[in-house]
Enzyme design. Structure first.
Site, mmCIF file in Angstrom:
data_model
loop_
_atom_site.group_PDB
_atom_site.id
_atom_site.type_symbol
_atom_site.label_atom_id
_atom_site.label_comp_id
_atom_site.label_asym_id
_atom_site.label_seq_id
_atom_site.Cartn_x
_atom_site.Cartn_y
_atom_site.Cartn_z
ATOM 1 N N LYS A 38 0.849 -1.212 0.000
ATOM 2 C CA LYS A 38 0.000 0.000 0.000
ATOM 3 C C LYS A 38 0.875 1.248 0.000
ATOM 4 O O LYS A 38 0.688 2.158 -0.799
ATOM 5 C CB LYS A 38 -0.926 0.021 1.240
ATOM 6 C CG LYS A 38 -1.833 -1.179 1.376
ATOM 7 C CD LYS A 38 -2.741 -1.094 2.568
ATOM 8 C CE LYS A 38 -2.061 -1.199 3.927
ATOM 9 N NZ LYS A 38 -1.417 -2.485 4.220
ATOM 10 N N ARG A 114 -9.825 0.433 8.945
ATOM 11 C CA ARG A 114 -9.418 -0.947 9.244
ATOM 12 C C ARG A 114 -10.504 -1.690 9.986
ATOM 13 O O ARG A 114 -10.335 -2.868 10.311
ATOM 14 C CB ARG A 114 -8.173 -0.957 10.121
ATOM 15 C CG ARG A 114 -7.004 -0.552 9.341
ATOM 16 C CD ARG A 114 -5.770 -0.883 10.087
ATOM 17 N NE ARG A 114 -4.758 -0.035 9.527
ATOM 18 C CZ ARG A 114 -3.540 -0.419 9.287
ATOM 19 N NH1 ARG A 114 -3.147 -1.610 9.615
ATOM 20 N NH2 ARG A 114 -2.692 0.407 8.756
ATOM 21 N N ARG A 151 11.905 -5.506 5.212
ATOM 22 C CA ARG A 151 11.651 -4.069 5.013
ATOM 23 C C ARG A 151 12.547 -3.215 5.903
ATOM 24 O O ARG A 151 12.811 -3.525 7.050
ATOM 25 C CB ARG A 151 10.184 -3.745 5.331
ATOM 26 C CG ARG A 151 9.919 -2.236 5.296
ATOM 27 C CD ARG A 151 8.459 -1.893 5.252
ATOM 28 N NE ARG A 151 7.724 -2.401 6.408
ATOM 29 C CZ ARG A 151 6.400 -2.320 6.520
ATOM 30 N NH1 ARG A 151 5.676 -1.770 5.566
ATOM 31 N NH2 ARG A 151 5.798 -2.810 7.589
ATOM 32 N N ARG A 184 11.298 -1.247 11.343
ATOM 33 C CA ARG A 184 10.138 -0.898 12.174
ATOM 34 C C ARG A 184 10.014 -1.894 13.319
ATOM 35 O O ARG A 184 10.237 -3.086 13.114
ATOM 36 C CB ARG A 184 8.857 -0.942 11.324
ATOM 37 C CG ARG A 184 8.563 0.365 10.646
ATOM 38 C CD ARG A 184 7.431 0.278 9.652
ATOM 39 N NE ARG A 184 6.221 -0.387 10.132
ATOM 40 C CZ ARG A 184 5.068 -0.406 9.449
ATOM 41 N NH1 ARG A 184 4.977 0.202 8.278
ATOM 42 N NH2 ARG A 184 4.007 -1.038 9.923
ATOM 43 N N ARG A 195 -0.899 -8.783 13.097
ATOM 44 C CA ARG A 195 -1.494 -7.844 12.134
ATOM 45 C C ARG A 195 -2.265 -8.596 11.060
ATOM 46 O O ARG A 195 -3.339 -8.178 10.637
ATOM 47 C CB ARG A 195 -0.396 -6.958 11.512
ATOM 48 C CG ARG A 195 -0.006 -5.813 12.430
ATOM 49 C CD ARG A 195 1.459 -5.456 12.335
ATOM 50 N NE ARG A 195 1.838 -4.888 11.060
ATOM 51 C CZ ARG A 195 3.087 -4.908 10.578
ATOM 52 N NH1 ARG A 195 4.057 -5.494 11.260
ATOM 53 N NH2 ARG A 195 3.362 -4.353 9.439
#
Ligand code: AP5
Length: 253
Positions: A38, A114, A151, A184, A195
């Site tokens: 996203k 969400r 990431r 992160r 998640r």
């Protein structure tokens, strides 16, 4: 010649045209599991179209880093565990942002809504003539885990990178602002699983809600970014033009 410039031009033209002609707000909502891409797609689209990109995750991380924020500690706990931040907190932060003048003609929403209740709140807060397109990104779990574990993000501008798929030009530094890249604290296996679970619990009702109300575009986002981006432009552009044709009476407003 690549189809990209033409598609982007058509896409921009239809967004700008509908904004001016009907004083509408054009809103793109990106849905999808964590790691679907996203952020990458929204940033690219925003950069090329100049439509503001609003990521609730990024806004929360900025709030979390702000030492004067009374919410910072509480937010850290939710985010680290991969839990959703309470609606009341996230809605306050989001409303502050979408009421800014640069959002007058529209914006790109990444990471909101969400929950079904967030979708209801958003719907009520938008003008009745808002033109909404919902983009749903689909990716399998194994790909998601690989993407999130590799990431890295810029500690300042939050631009995402990937150790294998999108390494920065200089190891450990952001290509854009040269600041340090970090991992992160929610990109660990436990938080990723949380998640994903939450996404699977919450997504069905949101999908049903939007499919019945607004334009719905689906993208298989397991493909490379360039291919996902081309598909995005093609599909959103097609939907947007159809949307204008489907409602010709709006053109007289
Ligand atoms: P948020 O920051 O929104 O996290 P998320 O939803 O878990 O989504 P991600 O940022 O992990 O994924 P993405 O789809 O943006 O992937 P990206 O483009 O970076 O939210 C964080 C937390 O904040 C939440 O857990 C929650 O606590 C809270 N929160 C946020 N919004 C909230 C709300 N509305 N209500 C309540 N709480 C909220 O890509 C991922 C990686 O993959 C990158 O490394 C990228 O380089 C790579 N990649 C992307 N696309 C491709 C591709 N096509 N091929 C190969 N690699 C790719």
């Amino acid at each position: 010649m690549s189809k990209r410039p033409l598609l982007l031009t058509l896409f921009l033209f239809s967004l700008i045209f509908s904004s001016f002609a009907y004083c509408e707000q054009n809103i793109l909502i990106f849905l999808g599991p964590p790691g679907a891409g996203k952020g990458v797609l929204c940033k690219k689209l925003s950069k090329e179209s100049l439509i503001p990109h609003i990521s609730t995750g990024e806004m929360l991380r900025e709030e979390q880093a702000n030492q004067n924020s009374p919410m910072a500690i509480e937010l850290s706990e939710y985010i680290k565990e991969g839990q959703l931040v309470p609606d009341e907190m996230i809605v306050r932060i989001l409303m502050r942002r979408i009421n800014k003048p640069d959002c007058k003609n529209g914006f790109i929403l990444d990471g909101f809504p969400r929950t079904l209740s967030q979708a209801h709140i958003l719907e009520k807060s938008l003008p009745s003539q808002a033109n909404l397109i919902v983009v749903n990104l689909k990716v399998d779990d194994a790909t998601i885990v690989k993407r999130l574990l590799g990431r890295r993000i810029c500690s300042k501008c939050q631009q995402p990178y990937h150790v294998d798929f999108f390494p920065p030009a200089k190891k450990g530094a952001c290509d854009h602002c040269k600041n340090k890249l970090i991992t992160r604290n929610d990109d660990c296996e436990v938080s990723i699983r949380n998640r994903l679970e939450i996404f699977k619990d919450q997504h069905g009702p949101i999908e049903d809600y939007y499919k019945n109300r607004h334009e719905w575009v689906e993208i298989n986002a397991a493909n490379p970014v360039e291919s996902n981006y081309s598909t995005l432009l093609e599909k959103v552009n097609a939907v947007n033009l159809d949307f204008l044709i489907d409602f010709p009476d709006r053109q007289t407003h």
